[in-house]
Design a protein around this motif. Structure first.
Motif, mmCIF file in Angstrom:
data_model
loop_
_atom_site.group_PDB
_atom_site.id
_atom_site.type_symbol
_atom_site.label_atom_id
_atom_site.label_comp_id
_atom_site.label_asym_id
_atom_site.label_seq_id
_atom_site.Cartn_x
_atom_site.Cartn_y
_atom_site.Cartn_z
ATOM 1 N N HIS A 13 0.929 -1.139 -0.002
ATOM 2 C CA HIS A 13 0.041 -0.111 -0.080
ATOM 3 C C HIS A 13 0.866 1.095 -0.131
ATOM 4 N N ARG A 14 1.799 1.141 0.786
ATOM 5 C CA ARG A 14 2.856 2.369 0.839
ATOM 6 C C ARG A 14 3.519 2.549 -0.668
ATOM 7 N N THR A 15 3.920 1.478 -1.248
ATOM 8 C CA THR A 15 4.437 1.600 -2.656
ATOM 9 C C THR A 15 3.416 2.136 -3.772
ATOM 10 N N VAL A 16 2.154 1.569 -3.569
ATOM 11 C CA VAL A 16 1.263 2.135 -4.576
ATOM 12 C C VAL A 16 0.894 3.581 -4.405
ATOM 13 N N GLN A 17 1.247 4.252 -3.269
ATOM 14 C CA GLN A 17 1.043 5.640 -3.052
ATOM 15 C C GLN A 17 1.993 6.439 -3.797
ATOM 16 N N VAL A 18 3.064 6.063 -4.501
ATOM 17 C CA VAL A 18 4.018 6.752 -5.260
ATOM 18 C C VAL A 18 3.618 6.324 -6.786
ATOM 19 N N ARG A 19 4.348 7.089 -7.578
ATOM 20 C CA ARG A 19 3.860 6.910 -9.010
ATOM 21 C C ARG A 19 4.461 5.650 -9.451
ATOM 22 N N PRO A 20 3.724 4.780 -10.196
ATOM 23 C CA PRO A 20 4.097 3.615 -10.692
ATOM 24 C C PRO A 20 5.255 3.572 -11.508
ATOM 25 N N ALA A 21 5.871 4.630 -11.956
ATOM 26 C CA ALA A 21 7.174 4.750 -12.766
ATOM 27 C C ALA A 21 8.523 4.646 -11.655
ATOM 28 N N ASP A 22 8.301 5.119 -10.325
ATOM 29 C CA ASP A 22 8.986 5.040 -9.202
ATOM 30 C C ASP A 22 9.316 3.490 -8.400
ATOM 31 N N LEU A 23 8.529 2.566 -9.023
ATOM 32 C CA LEU A 23 8.294 1.330 -8.568
ATOM 33 C C LEU A 23 9.764 0.625 -8.644
ATOM 34 N N ARG A 67 -4.715 -4.166 -23.815
ATOM 35 C CA ARG A 67 -5.048 -4.967 -24.476
ATOM 36 C C ARG A 67 -5.075 -4.496 -25.898
ATOM 37 N N SER A 68 -5.201 -5.400 -26.937
ATOM 38 C CA SER A 68 -5.328 -4.794 -28.274
ATOM 39 C C SER A 68 -6.573 -4.015 -28.697
ATOM 40 N N ASP A 69 -7.785 -4.085 -27.827
ATOM 41 C CA ASP A 69 -8.816 -3.214 -28.031
ATOM 42 C C ASP A 69 -8.579 -2.013 -27.247
ATOM 43 N N GLY A 70 -7.459 -1.775 -26.567
ATOM 44 C CA GLY A 70 -7.239 -0.642 -25.828
ATOM 45 C C GLY A 70 -7.840 -0.550 -24.214
ATOM 46 N N GLY A 71 -8.105 -1.807 -23.868
ATOM 47 C CA GLY A 71 -8.816 -1.858 -22.611
ATOM 48 C C GLY A 71 -7.537 -2.440 -21.410
ATOM 49 N N ASP A 72 -7.773 -2.085 -20.407
ATOM 50 C CA ASP A 72 -6.984 -2.585 -19.251
ATOM 51 C C ASP A 72 -6.460 -3.902 -19.328
ATOM 52 N N GLY A 73 -5.267 -3.943 -19.381
ATOM 53 C CA GLY A 73 -4.639 -5.629 -19.398
ATOM 54 C C GLY A 73 -3.980 -5.934 -18.009
ATOM 55 N N GLY A 74 -4.156 -5.259 -17.167
ATOM 56 C CA GLY A 74 -3.382 -5.630 -15.965
ATOM 57 C C GLY A 74 -2.042 -5.019 -15.796
ATOM 58 N N TRP A 75 -1.349 -5.279 -14.752
ATOM 59 C CA TRP A 75 -0.171 -5.098 -14.477
ATOM 60 C C TRP A 75 0.804 -6.299 -14.593
ATOM 61 N N TRP A 76 2.073 -6.175 -14.917
ATOM 62 C CA TRP A 76 2.971 -7.371 -14.992
ATOM 63 C C TRP A 76 4.496 -6.892 -14.565
ATOM 64 N N LEU A 135 -2.582 -2.995 -9.497
ATOM 65 C CA LEU A 135 -1.057 -2.629 -9.087
ATOM 66 C C LEU A 135 -0.943 -3.302 -7.665
ATOM 67 N N VAL A 136 -2.038 -2.824 -6.753
ATOM 68 C CA VAL A 136 -1.793 -3.434 -5.328
ATOM 69 C C VAL A 136 -1.646 -4.885 -5.192
ATOM 70 N N ASP A 137 -2.259 -5.674 -6.090
ATOM 71 C CA ASP A 137 -2.082 -7.025 -5.748
ATOM 72 C C ASP A 137 -0.708 -7.424 -6.680
ATOM 73 N N LEU A 138 -0.522 -6.826 -7.597
ATOM 74 C CA LEU A 138 0.839 -7.008 -8.107
ATOM 75 C C LEU A 138 2.173 -6.689 -7.269
ATOM 76 N N VAL A 139 2.254 -5.717 -6.800
ATOM 77 C CA VAL A 139 3.185 -5.133 -5.701
ATOM 78 C C VAL A 139 3.349 -6.162 -4.258
ATOM 79 N N SER A 140 1.998 -6.788 -3.942
ATOM 80 C CA SER A 140 1.781 -7.516 -2.927
ATOM 81 C C SER A 140 2.688 -8.986 -3.176
ATOM 82 N N GLU A 141 2.412 -9.376 -4.460
ATOM 83 C CA GLU A 141 3.223 -10.423 -4.911
ATOM 84 C C GLU A 141 4.643 -10.219 -4.947
ATOM 85 N N VAL A 142 5.002 -9.152 -5.717
ATOM 86 C CA VAL A 142 6.417 -8.939 -5.894
ATOM 87 C C VAL A 142 7.175 -8.905 -4.603
#
Length: 94
Positions: free
Chosen positions: A9-19, A33-42, A67-74
């Protein structure tokens, strides 16, 4: 709230570029996604994993919807990697 969740949660409060500063072993990016939709975070590891590291549960990449779920797993992955680098010593006293 666990230490990992607080850190996420602390990490997600900063800009994603700072991860990259908080998680230097990873390249974290938002996919579209190819249709322009949200493809999630990797997250992709910069370094290749050994067979032993994979057996111990390390992953070369992670995908999550938020992003919260991704950062938790990372964070969990970084904790596993740290434990592999610095195993606890067990002393047996007779």
């Amino acid at each position: 709230m666990t230490a990992i969740t607080r850190r996420a949660h602390r990490t997600v409060q900063v800009r994603p570029a700072d991860l990259g500063q908080d998680y230097p072993a990873w390249r974290i990016t938002q996919m579209t996604r190819s249709d322009g939709g949200d493809g999630g975070w990797w997250a992709f590891r910069h370094a290749c994993l050994t067979t032993e590291e994979r057996i111990m549960g390390l992953l070369p990449s992670i995908a999550r919807r938020t992003l919260v779920d991704l950062v938790s797993e990372v964070a969990v992955q970084d904790d596993i990697a740290a434990a592999l680098r610095h195993p606890k010593r067990v002393c047996a006293h007779a």
